[in-house]
Design an enzyme around this catalytic site. Structure first.
Site, PDB file in Angstrom:
ATOM      1  N   GLU A  68       0.893  -1.161   0.000  1.00 52.17           N
ATOM      2  CA  GLU A  68       0.000   0.000   0.000  1.00 52.17           C
ATOM      3  C   GLU A  68       0.924   1.201   0.000  1.00 52.17           C
ATOM      4  O   GLU A  68       1.608   1.461   0.983  1.00 52.17           O
ATOM      5  CB  GLU A  68      -0.908  -0.059   1.237  1.00 52.17           C
ATOM      6  CG  GLU A  68      -2.145   0.797   1.090  1.00 52.17           C
ATOM      7  CD  GLU A  68      -1.979   2.123   1.773  1.00 52.17           C
ATOM      8  OE1 GLU A  68      -1.651   3.103   1.064  1.00 52.17           O
ATOM      9  OE2 GLU A  68      -2.165   2.192   3.000  1.00 52.17           O
ATOM     10  N   CYS A 117      -1.652   8.918   2.666  1.00 52.98           N
ATOM     11  CA  CYS A 117      -1.297   8.435   1.324  1.00 52.98           C
ATOM     12  C   CYS A 117      -2.383   8.824   0.323  1.00 52.98           C
ATOM     13  O   CYS A 117      -2.117   8.974  -0.854  1.00 52.98           O
ATOM     14  CB  CYS A 117      -1.078   6.932   1.356  1.00 52.98           C
ATOM     15  SG  CYS A 117      -2.302   6.069   2.310  1.00 52.98           S
ATOM     16  N   GLU A 124       4.561  13.199  -4.648  1.00 57.21           N
ATOM     17  CA  GLU A 124       3.858  13.171  -3.370  1.00 57.21           C
ATOM     18  C   GLU A 124       4.632  14.010  -2.351  1.00 57.21           C
ATOM     19  O   GLU A 124       5.798  13.736  -2.077  1.00 57.21           O
ATOM     20  CB  GLU A 124       3.759  11.726  -2.878  1.00 57.21           C
ATOM     21  CG  GLU A 124       2.986  11.591  -1.592  1.00 57.21           C
ATOM     22  CD  GLU A 124       2.820  10.139  -1.154  1.00 57.21           C
ATOM     23  OE1 GLU A 124       3.804   9.377  -1.215  1.00 57.21           O
ATOM     24  OE2 GLU A 124       1.700   9.780  -0.757  1.00 57.21           O
TER      25      GLU A 124
HETATM   26  P1  NAP Z   1       9.293   4.673   4.071  1.00 61.42           P
HETATM   27  O1  NAP Z   1      10.782   4.792   4.101  1.00 61.42           O
HETATM   28  O2  NAP Z   1       8.670   4.033   2.905  1.00 61.42           O
HETATM   29  O3  NAP Z   1       8.895   3.913   5.427  1.00 61.42           O
HETATM   30  C1  NAP Z   1       7.837   3.005   5.602  1.00 61.42           C
HETATM   31  C2  NAP Z   1       8.303   1.794   6.399  1.00 61.42           C
HETATM   32  O4  NAP Z   1       9.284   1.081   5.648  1.00 61.42           O
HETATM   33  C3  NAP Z   1       8.987   2.139   7.716  1.00 61.42           C
HETATM   34  O5  NAP Z   1       8.686   1.156   8.681  1.00 61.42           O
HETATM   35  C4  NAP Z   1      10.447   2.096   7.325  1.00 61.42           C
HETATM   36  O6  NAP Z   1      11.307   1.926   8.395  1.00 61.42           O
HETATM   37  C5  NAP Z   1      10.464   0.906   6.405  1.00 61.42           C
HETATM   38  N1  NAP Z   1      11.625   0.852   5.517  1.00 61.42           N
HETATM   39  C6  NAP Z   1      12.401   1.866   5.056  1.00 61.42           C
HETATM   40  N2  NAP Z   1      13.376   1.398   4.249  1.00 61.42           N
HETATM   41  C7  NAP Z   1      13.218   0.057   4.177  1.00 61.42           C
HETATM   42  C8  NAP Z   1      13.909  -0.998   3.512  1.00 61.42           C
HETATM   43  N3  NAP Z   1      14.966  -0.743   2.725  1.00 61.42           N
HETATM   44  N4  NAP Z   1      13.468  -2.264   3.660  1.00 61.42           N
HETATM   45  C9  NAP Z   1      12.404  -2.527   4.430  1.00 61.42           C
HETATM   46  N5  NAP Z   1      11.715  -1.578   5.109  1.00 61.42           N
HETATM   47  C10 NAP Z   1      12.117  -0.303   4.989  1.00 61.42           C
HETATM   48  O7  NAP Z   1       8.649   6.072   4.277  1.00 61.42           O
HETATM   49  P2  NAP Z   1       9.301   7.325   5.054  1.00 61.42           P
HETATM   50  O8  NAP Z   1      10.762   7.480   4.748  1.00 61.42           O
HETATM   51  O9  NAP Z   1       8.918   7.217   6.464  1.00 61.42           O
HETATM   52  O10 NAP Z   1       8.513   8.509   4.356  1.00 61.42           O
HETATM   53  C11 NAP Z   1       8.957   8.947   3.081  1.00 61.42           C
HETATM   54  C12 NAP Z   1       7.799   9.164   2.158  1.00 61.42           C
HETATM   55  O11 NAP Z   1       7.048   7.968   2.003  1.00 61.42           O
HETATM   56  C13 NAP Z   1       6.769  10.163   2.650  1.00 61.42           C
HETATM   57  O12 NAP Z   1       7.145  11.460   2.454  1.00 61.42           O
HETATM   58  C14 NAP Z   1       5.586   9.754   1.842  1.00 61.42           C
HETATM   59  O13 NAP Z   1       5.684  10.291   0.553  1.00 61.42           O
HETATM   60  C15 NAP Z   1       5.705   8.254   1.770  1.00 61.42           C
HETATM   61  N6  NAP Z   1       4.875   7.575   2.798  1.00 61.42           N
HETATM   62  C16 NAP Z   1       3.732   6.971   2.405  1.00 61.42           C
HETATM   63  C17 NAP Z   1       2.932   6.362   3.340  1.00 61.42           C
HETATM   64  C18 NAP Z   1       1.657   5.676   2.985  1.00 61.42           C
HETATM   65  O14 NAP Z   1       0.794   5.546   3.834  1.00 61.42           O
HETATM   66  N7  NAP Z   1       1.507   5.173   1.783  1.00 61.42           N
HETATM   67  C19 NAP Z   1       3.282   6.377   4.691  1.00 61.42           C
HETATM   68  C20 NAP Z   1       4.481   6.990   5.072  1.00 61.42           C
HETATM   69  C21 NAP Z   1       5.245   7.586   4.109  1.00 61.42           C
HETATM   70  P3  NAP Z   1      11.861   3.270   9.120  1.00 61.42           P
HETATM   71  O15 NAP Z   1      10.725   3.699   9.970  1.00 61.42           O
HETATM   72  O16 NAP Z   1      13.008   2.897   9.914  1.00 61.42           O
HETATM   73  O17 NAP Z   1      12.177   4.217   8.011  1.00 61.42           O
END
Ligand code: NAP
Ligand code: MG
Length: 502
Positions: free
Chosen positions: A274, A308, A405
C-alpha cells in the site's frame, strides 16, 4: 512563526510507560535487542527525545521469525478453532476499547497528531477494524466444485477447496497512523490464522509496542505476534528478505515498496503493498460548495497532509475556481496549528525533522517554478516540526509539486474547462490510490467514478474509511487491498482437494 508550544504535563500513566527503554516482543517475552542497542523516538512538537526503544537488527529479526515460524508450524495457534481465534481478536478490541484515552494520548505524543483526532478517529477505527476482522475468522470458507474430467468418463469425484493461512507474515508499517496501520495489518493476519513479525516505523514505535502488551493480555499464544521496532534499512530489509517469511505486507513510500519487491525474490514470498498517492480532487461548477470547500480543505489538511490518499491535486471548474480556492485558503488560514496535546489544536507538527525539510524543499521548488501561495507556504515555528497549511496556485502539471507526493499540508490548485479533459489530467499520474468528485449531477459523478483510475473514488465526501471498505492502489500505488473481505485473499491460499468416489 509564532506558534506557542505550551509545556504540557505528560499524563502519569504514559509518563511511566515512556520513562524506561521499551523492549521488543519476541516469542511472548519482552526482550532487549541482541546488540543491546536502543534508538530514540522524538516528540515532534518539541523535537526532544520522548523515549528510548530497543533497536531490532538482523539477529532480532531472525529470532522473531523463528518464533513466528514455530508458532505457525507447531504451536497451539494452528490447533485453535476459527471461533477461538475470532474471540481472541474480539478480546483485543475490547481491551483497546477500555484504553482509548491512553492510546490516543500515546499516539498524539509520538506522532504529533491532535489528541482530539486520535481519540475520535485513530483509536476507535482500530477497535472497529479488530471487531470486523474478528467476525471474519469463522467465515473464511472454500467451495465444493462439480468437476467433469473428460479423460475419465463415468468417474465420480468430490472436489473442494480449503482456504489456508499463508503462514509467517512480515509486516512493515509507516508513521502516519501508527496504531491503525498496525491493525490494518494484524487484523486480517490473525483472523486467517497467520503468525506475524511486525516492524513499526522508527518515528512512531510506541503505540504498537503498547498494543503488544494488550495482545499478550488477550491471550494470544507466544510467538503469534512479534513486534520488532528498528530501522528500515536494517530490521525492515532483513525481514523483507528473510527466507522463512511466507509473505510480506508493506505500507509506505513507492520507492521502498520497490525495494521490498526485490528483497522478496529470494524465496518468492508473496507481497502486498500500500504505497503513495497524488490524488486528484475534482470540483465541478454544479457542486454544493458549502460541502465541497470544507471537504476539499479537509481532503488535504487532515492528518497534516500525511495521508497516502490526501487530496493533493485540487482541480476546480473554471467559473468557480477563484471562489473555491479562496474558500479553501480561508479554511487553511483559520486552522489552529499547535502541539497535539493542546485541546485547541486542529493541526499538529509533521512527524519528523526529515519530513519538515522534505515539505519545505517542495515549497521552495514550487515557488522557484512560479507557484504562489494563497495561504501558508512556510515553516510555522522555530521549535518542533510545524508547517503552515498551504494552498498553491499558478501551478502547472509539469511542476514537481504537482507530480510528486509531498506528504504534507500542501495542495496545488488548478482550473479546468472540459469534463473529458479533467479525466485525462486526473489520471496523468504514476499513482492511483484515491480520487474525489464533487457534483450534484449523479450521472456525471458515476461516469467519473468509472473513468478515474484509482482504488477509491469518493463522491461528495473525502477520507471516508471503514473496516468493511477495501482500500488500495491502482498503478504504482500498490498491490492488493487492505480491509474489507478483499484483504483476506492476501492472507490465505487456496488448496484444491480432489477425491475419487467411483
Ligand atoms: P518509508 O521509508 O517508505 O517507510 C515506511 C516503512 O518502511 C517504515 O517502517 C520504514 O522503516 C520501512 N523501511 C524503510 N526502508 C526500508 C527498507 N529498505 N526495507 C524494508 N523496510 C524499509 O517512508 P518514510 O521514509 O517514512 O517517508 C517517506 C515518504 O514515504 C513520505 O514522504 C511519503 O511520501 C511516503 N509515505 C507513504 C505512506 C503511505 O501511507 N503510503 C506512509 C508513510 C510515508 P523506518 O521507519 O526505519 O524508516
Ligand atoms: Mg516520535
Amino acid at each position: 512563526m509564532g506558534i506557542a508550544i505550551s509545556p504540557f504535563q505528560i499524563d502519569p500513566r504514559v509518563a511511566d510507560y515512556i520513562d524506561k527503554p521499551r523492549k521488543m516482543l519476541i516469542n511472548g517475552k519482552w526482550v532487549n535487542a541482541a546488540s543491546g542497542k536502543t534508538f530514540p523516538s522524538y516528540n515532534p512538537a518539541t523535537g526532544e527525545v520522548l523515549a528510548q526503544v530497543a533497536e531490532a537488527d538482523r539477529e532480532d529479526i531472525n529470532q522473531a521469525v523463528k518464533a513466528a515460524r514455530k508458532a505457525f508450524d507447531q504451536g497451539p495457534w494452528r490447533r485453535m478453532t476459527a471461533s477461538e481465534r475470532g474471540r481472541l481478536v474480539w478480546k483485543l478490541a475490547d481491551l483497546l476499547d477500555k484504553n482509548i484515552e491512553e492510546f490516543a494520548y500515546l499516539e498524539s505524543l509520538d506522532n504529533g497528531k491532535p489528541l482530539t483526532i486520535a481519540k475520535a478517529a485513530d483509536v476507535p477505527l482500530t477497535v472497529d477494524l479488530f471487531r470486523y476482522m474478528a467476525g471474519w475468522a469463522t467465515k473464511i470458507e472454500g467451495n465444493t466444485i462439480p468437476i467433469s474430467v473428460p479423460y475419465t468418463p463415468g468417474a465420480k469425484y468430490l472436489a473442494y477447496t480449503l482456504k489456508e493461512p499463508v503462514g509467517v507474515v512480515g509486516q512493515i508499517i509507516p508513521w502516519n497512523f501508527p496504531l491503525l496501520m498496525a491493525a490494518w495489518k494484524l487484523g486480517p493476519a490473525l483472523a486467517t490464522g497467520c503468525t506475524v513479525v511486525l516492524k513499526p516505523a522508527e518515528q512512531t514505535p510506541l503505540s504498537a509496542l503498547r498494543l503488544g502488551e494488550l495482545i499478550m493480555e488477550a491471550g494470544f499464544p507466544d510467538g503469534v505476534v512479534n513486534i520488532v521496532p528498528g530501522y528500515g534499512e536494517t530490521a525492515g530489509a532483513a525481514l523483507a528478505a528473510h527466507p522463512d517469511v511466507d509473505k510480506i505486507a508493506f505500507t509506505g513510500s513507492t520507492e521502498v515498496g520497490k525495494l521490498i519487491v526485490h528483497a522478496a525474490t529470494g524465496n518468492l514470498k508473496k507481497v502486498s503493498l500500500e504505497l503513495g498517492g497524488k490524488s486528484p480532487n475534482v470540483v465541478f461548477k454544479d457542486a454544493d460548495l458549502d460541502a465541497a470547500i470544507p471537504g476539499s480543505a479537509s481532503a488535504i489538511f487532515f492528518n497534516h497532509g500525511q495521508c497516502c490518499c490526501a487530496g493533493s491535486r485540487l482541480y476546480v471548474e473554471k467559473p468557480i475556481f477563484d471562489r473555491v480556492v479562496e474558500g479553501v485558503a480561508e479554511h487553511a488560514k483559520k486552522i489552529k496549528v499547535g502541539a497535539g496535546l493542546d485541546p485547541e489544536t486542529q493541526m499538529g507538527p509533521l512527524v519528523s525533522e526529515e519530513q519538515l525539510n522534505r515539505v519545505c524543499s517542495y515549497l521552495e521548488s514550487g515557488f522557484s517554478q512560479g507557484a504562489t501561495a494563497l495561504s501558508g507556504g512556510h515553516k510555522a515555528a522555530d521549535k518542533g516540526y510545524f508547517v503552515e497549511p498551504t494552498v498553491l496556485v499558478n501551478t502547472r502539471e509539469d511542476m514537481k509539486v504537482v507530480q510528486e507526493e509531498i506528504f504534507g499540508p500542501v495542495v496545488t490548485a488548478m482550473p479546468f474547462e472540459d469534463p473529458e479533459e479533467i479525466v485525462l489530467r486526473s489520471n496523468d499520474s504514476d499513482y492511483g490510490l484515491a480520487a474525489a468528485v464533487w457534483t450534484r449531477d449523479i450521472s456525471k459523478a458515476h461516469r467519473m467514478a468509472e473513468h478515474l483510475r484509482a482504488g477509491t473514488v469518493w463522491i461528495n465526501c473525502y477520507n471516508i474509511f471503514d473496516a468493511a471498505l477495501p482500500f488500495g492502489g491502482y498503478k504504482q500505488s500498490g498491490w492488493g487491498r487492505e480491509m474489507g473481505h478483499d484483504v483476506l485473499q492476501l492472507y490465505t491460499q487456496t488448496k484444491a482437494v480432489c477425491t475419487r468416489l467411483a
